[in-house]
Design a protein around this motif. Structure first.
Motif, PDB file in Angstrom:
ATOM      1  N   THR A 224       1.001  -1.081   0.032  1.00 56.19           N
ATOM      2  CA  THR A 224       0.008  -0.003   0.142  1.00 56.19           C
ATOM      3  C   THR A 224       0.753   1.092   0.138  1.00 56.19           C
ATOM      4  O   THR A 224       0.642   2.147  -0.907  1.00 56.19           O
ATOM      5  N   VAL A 225       1.990   1.105   0.769  1.00 58.82           N
ATOM      6  CA  VAL A 225       2.838   2.210   0.729  1.00 58.82           C
ATOM      7  C   VAL A 225       3.561   2.505  -0.641  1.00 58.82           C
ATOM      8  O   VAL A 225       3.278   3.849  -1.248  1.00 58.82           O
ATOM      9  N   MET A 226       3.862   1.455  -1.185  1.00 58.60           N
ATOM     10  CA  MET A 226       4.337   1.673  -2.875  1.00 58.60           C
ATOM     11  C   MET A 226       3.308   2.266  -3.714  1.00 58.60           C
ATOM     12  O   MET A 226       3.622   3.139  -4.300  1.00 58.60           O
ATOM     13  N   LEU A 227       1.875   1.813  -3.598  1.00 58.35           N
ATOM     14  CA  LEU A 227       1.224   2.076  -4.513  1.00 58.35           C
ATOM     15  C   LEU A 227       0.801   3.622  -4.456  1.00 58.35           C
ATOM     16  O   LEU A 227       0.650   4.368  -5.183  1.00 58.35           O
ATOM     17  N   LEU A 228       0.738   3.992  -2.864  1.00 59.61           N
ATOM     18  CA  LEU A 228       0.378   5.495  -2.729  1.00 59.61           C
ATOM     19  C   LEU A 228       1.567   6.233  -3.149  1.00 59.61           C
ATOM     20  O   LEU A 228       1.350   7.513  -3.812  1.00 59.61           O
ATOM     21  N   MET A 229       2.813   5.812  -2.937  1.00 60.98           N
ATOM     22  CA  MET A 229       3.963   6.889  -3.210  1.00 60.98           C
ATOM     23  C   MET A 229       4.130   6.983  -4.915  1.00 60.98           C
ATOM     24  O   MET A 229       4.534   7.797  -5.511  1.00 60.98           O
ATOM     25  N   LYS A 230       3.876   5.832  -5.579  1.00 62.46           N
ATOM     26  CA  LYS A 230       3.707   5.895  -7.053  1.00 62.46           C
ATOM     27  C   LYS A 230       2.539   6.943  -7.463  1.00 62.46           C
ATOM     28  O   LYS A 230       2.979   7.617  -8.379  1.00 62.46           O
ATOM     29  N   VAL A 231       1.559   7.012  -6.890  1.00 59.54           N
ATOM     30  CA  VAL A 231       0.352   7.734  -7.408  1.00 59.54           C
ATOM     31  C   VAL A 231       0.959   9.275  -7.153  1.00 59.54           C
ATOM     32  O   VAL A 231       0.696   9.970  -8.013  1.00 59.54           O
ATOM     33  N   CYS A 233       3.772  10.548  -6.739  1.00 59.61           N
ATOM     34  CA  CYS A 233       4.912  11.084  -7.599  1.00 59.61           C
ATOM     35  C   CYS A 233       4.710  11.161  -8.931  1.00 59.61           C
ATOM     36  O   CYS A 233       5.080  12.078  -9.774  1.00 59.61           O
ATOM     37  N   ASN A 234       3.711  10.129  -9.527  1.00 55.81           N
ATOM     38  CA  ASN A 234       3.650  10.362 -10.863  1.00 55.81           C
ATOM     39  C   ASN A 234       2.511  11.302 -11.287  1.00 55.81           C
ATOM     40  O   ASN A 234       2.396  11.831 -12.340  1.00 55.81           O
ATOM     41  N   ASN A 235       1.832  11.911 -10.214  1.00 54.46           N
ATOM     42  CA  ASN A 235       1.049  13.085 -10.411  1.00 54.46           C
ATOM     43  C   ASN A 235       1.785  14.330  -9.855  1.00 54.46           C
ATOM     44  O   ASN A 235       0.889  15.175  -9.779  1.00 54.46           O
ATOM     45  N   LYS A 236       2.885  14.170  -9.696  1.00 54.48           N
ATOM     46  CA  LYS A 236       3.589  15.492  -9.335  1.00 54.48           C
ATOM     47  C   LYS A 236       3.228  16.067  -8.057  1.00 54.48           C
ATOM     48  O   LYS A 236       3.482  17.353  -7.803  1.00 54.48           O
ATOM     49  N   HIS A 258      12.910   0.658  -2.530  1.00 56.24           N
ATOM     50  CA  HIS A 258      11.970   0.821  -3.690  1.00 56.24           C
ATOM     51  C   HIS A 258      11.370   1.952  -3.688  1.00 56.24           C
ATOM     52  O   HIS A 258      11.100   2.898  -4.587  1.00 56.24           O
ATOM     53  N   VAL A 259      10.706   2.174  -2.362  1.00 60.43           N
ATOM     54  CA  VAL A 259       9.824   3.431  -2.132  1.00 60.43           C
ATOM     55  C   VAL A 259      10.411   4.709  -2.014  1.00 60.43           C
ATOM     56  O   VAL A 259      10.373   5.756  -2.721  1.00 60.43           O
ATOM     57  N   LEU A 260      11.819   4.575  -1.597  1.00 56.64           N
ATOM     58  CA  LEU A 260      12.814   5.460  -1.547  1.00 56.64           C
ATOM     59  C   LEU A 260      12.984   5.969  -2.952  1.00 56.64           C
ATOM     60  O   LEU A 260      12.977   7.151  -3.490  1.00 56.64           O
ATOM     61  N   ASP A 261      13.348   4.875  -3.682  1.00 58.10           N
ATOM     62  CA  ASP A 261      13.479   5.441  -5.120  1.00 58.10           C
ATOM     63  C   ASP A 261      12.741   6.026  -5.964  1.00 58.10           C
ATOM     64  O   ASP A 261      13.097   6.987  -6.574  1.00 58.10           O
ATOM     65  N   VAL A 262      11.427   5.709  -5.655  1.00 60.69           N
ATOM     66  CA  VAL A 262      10.291   6.474  -6.416  1.00 60.69           C
ATOM     67  C   VAL A 262      10.145   7.826  -6.042  1.00 60.69           C
ATOM     68  O   VAL A 262      10.129   8.626  -6.784  1.00 60.69           O
ATOM     69  N   LEU A 263      10.225   8.073  -4.337  1.00 57.77           N
ATOM     70  CA  LEU A 263      10.209   9.411  -4.058  1.00 57.77           C
ATOM     71  C   LEU A 263      11.464  10.398  -4.580  1.00 57.77           C
ATOM     72  O   LEU A 263      11.233  11.504  -4.898  1.00 57.77           O
ATOM     73  N   VAL A 264      12.754   9.757  -4.496  1.00 56.62           N
ATOM     74  CA  VAL A 264      13.960  10.385  -4.751  1.00 56.62           C
ATOM     75  C   VAL A 264      13.784  10.889  -6.135  1.00 56.62           C
ATOM     76  O   VAL A 264      14.342  12.107  -6.484  1.00 56.62           O
ATOM     77  N   ILE A 265      13.306  10.119  -7.056  1.00 54.56           N
ATOM     78  CA  ILE A 265      13.225  10.228  -8.624  1.00 54.56           C
ATOM     79  C   ILE A 265      12.413  11.444  -8.894  1.00 54.56           C
ATOM     80  O   ILE A 265      12.728  12.341  -9.447  1.00 54.56           O
ATOM     81  N   LEU A 267      11.343  13.734  -6.581  1.00 54.61           N
ATOM     82  CA  LEU A 267      11.916  14.855  -5.747  1.00 54.61           C
ATOM     83  C   LEU A 267      12.940  15.517  -6.734  1.00 54.61           C
ATOM     84  O   LEU A 267      12.955  16.659  -6.912  1.00 54.61           O
ATOM     85  N   CYS A 268      13.836  14.696  -7.265  1.00 49.12           N
ATOM     86  CA  CYS A 268      14.787  15.265  -8.097  1.00 49.12           C
ATOM     87  C   CYS A 268      14.465  15.675  -9.405  1.00 49.12           C
ATOM     88  O   CYS A 268      14.683  16.843  -9.929  1.00 49.12           O
ATOM     89  N   GLY A 269      13.268  14.949  -9.856  1.00 52.30           N
ATOM     90  CA  GLY A 269      12.786  15.721 -11.226  1.00 52.30           C
ATOM     91  C   GLY A 269      12.226  17.068 -10.917  1.00 52.30           C
ATOM     92  O   GLY A 269      11.954  17.909 -11.708  1.00 52.30           O
ATOM     93  N   GLY A 270      11.675  17.300  -9.456  1.00 54.88           N
ATOM     94  CA  GLY A 270      11.015  18.546  -9.357  1.00 54.88           C
ATOM     95  C   GLY A 270      11.890  19.741  -8.660  1.00 54.88           C
ATOM     96  O   GLY A 270      11.682  20.498  -8.207  1.00 54.88           O
ATOM     97  N   GLY A 271      13.366  19.273  -9.005  1.00 60.54           N
ATOM     98  CA  GLY A 271      14.285  20.303  -8.093  1.00 60.54           C
ATOM     99  C   GLY A 271      14.359  20.209  -6.711  1.00 60.54           C
ATOM    100  O   GLY A 271      14.610  21.365  -6.360  1.00 60.54           O
ATOM    101  N   ARG A 272      14.073  19.175  -6.209  1.00 58.44           N
ATOM    102  CA  ARG A 272      14.107  19.036  -4.705  1.00 58.44           C
ATOM    103  C   ARG A 272      14.958  18.100  -4.264  1.00 58.44           C
ATOM    104  O   ARG A 272      14.807  17.077  -3.325  1.00 58.44           O
ATOM    105  N   GLU A 273      16.464  18.259  -4.673  1.00 63.36           N
ATOM    106  CA  GLU A 273      17.215  17.231  -4.338  1.00 63.36           C
ATOM    107  C   GLU A 273      17.741  17.396  -3.035  1.00 63.36           C
ATOM    108  O   GLU A 273      18.106  16.129  -2.328  1.00 63.36           O
TER     109      GLU A 273
END
Length: 327
Positions: A224-231, A233-236, A258-265, A267-273
């Motif tokens: 559930t954590v992974m599902l929500l994080m993808k939603v 981040c995919n929706n900015k 893997h949750v960290l990976d989704v979030l970091v990608i 954040l970095c794509g949004g200029g929030r390194e």
């Protein structure tokens, strides 16, 4: 467990050992061979003075149903044993999982003709089967039958009905089932939330259920954590992603790489390194090794930004895991 050992040592015969042997046999051997083994085992039971009845019969039945060999499972009913409620539950479950809901109803009718009363498990399985078939009216009818029979309707039954609503796209109905659970004091679990969240298409609907989950201070499982994080981040919606991350950190949930990976990608794509770096550091401090991809992404951005102090710290964090690998 070797077949020869079971046949020569009746003292170690048990439903568990019987299940292991018959399940393995039914997976790789033809029907007649499995039946022959079953008869040999029955003889061994009898020689040892052990009871051999419907429980052992159900082990054989389940062995074929697990392999979804439904035709052969039907033939098992002609083995001279009187099937019980468990026998029918096994067949109904197998039919529902195979998407053969009408066959499951036929077995259910056969059960009634034998004057066997369905259990909560029987009806819950049928509600799930109706959901797979997309038959919401039948699912509701079967669910209502639980109350008519005076059964103690539990969370699993409600989750089955909720799943049916969500499968046919009835969000309002699914939320109503969730509300009824709360009203009756039935605690929602991860299955409840995931059942709804995994079927939602609109971000606002996801946020509605997410808000309820967080408001109840519920700690979700990793899927559930992974599902929500993808939603998020995919929706900015990085604000929601970070809020959720901080929530699971606060709750002491294991920080999955893997949750960290989704979030970091995201954040970095949004200029929030900087925030991505903070989350990365939290995972390392928890003793877990982030994905190499996550590390390389942050490393490249820190080099580009001339953040040499953070870069050195980042490499030092990862070197700890490399040192462990070489030991």
């Amino acid at each position: 467990m070797p077949q020869s050992l079971l046949l020569s040592r009746p003292s170690i015969l048990s439903p568990y050992s019987l299940s292991i042997l018959l399940s393995s046999h039914a997976k790789f051997q033809p029907f007649n061979s499995t039946i022959h083994l079953f008869d040999e085992l029955r003889h061994s039971y009898n020689s040892a003075g052990l009871a051999f009845g419907v429980d052992e019969f159900n082990v054989l039945l389940r062995a074929f149903c697990v392999q979804r060999r439904m035709g052969e499972a039907r033939l098992v009913f002609n083995r001279g044993f009187e099937p019980d409620v468990v026998s029918f539950n096994i067949r109904i479950d197998a039919c529902c999982k195979k998407g053969r809901f009408l066959d499951a109803l036929t077995v259910f009718d056969e059960m009634s003709k034998r004057n066997l009363s369905p259990t909560l498990q029987t009806l819950t399985t049928l509600v799930y089967g109706a959901g797979i078939a997309g038959d919401l009216p039948k699912a509701q009818e079967l669910f209502d039958e639980m109350f008519e029979r005076g059964l103690d309707v539990d969370r699993g039954a409600y989750n089955a009905l909720m799943s049916c609503h969500m499968r046919v796209g009835n969000l309002k109905g699914g939320m109503a089932v969730m509300d009824e659970m709360v009203e009756k004091g039935i605690e929602l679990d991860d299955v409840s939330y995931y059942t709804v969240l995994s079927r939602l298409k609109k971000l606002e609907d996801v946020c509605l259920v997410y808000g309820r989950m967080i408001g109840n201070r519920f700690v979700p499982r990793m899927r559930t954590v992974m599902l929500l994080m993808k939603v998020f981040c995919n929706n900015k919606r990085l604000d929601l992603g970070l809020q959720f991350w901080d929530y699971i950190v606060e709750k002491g949930l294991c920080l999955h790489c893997h949750v960290l990976d989704v979030l970091v990608i995201g954040l970095c794509g949004g200029g929030r390194e900087d925030e991505g770096y903070r989350c990365f550091k939290q995972v390392v401090q928890s003793g877990r090794q982030p994905l190499d991809r996550t590390y390389r992404l942050l490393e490249g951005l820190l080099v580009k930004a001339n953040e040499f102090k953070k870069l050195e710290e980042l490499r030092d964090m990862m070197s700890r895991f490399m040192d462990l690998d070489t030991k």
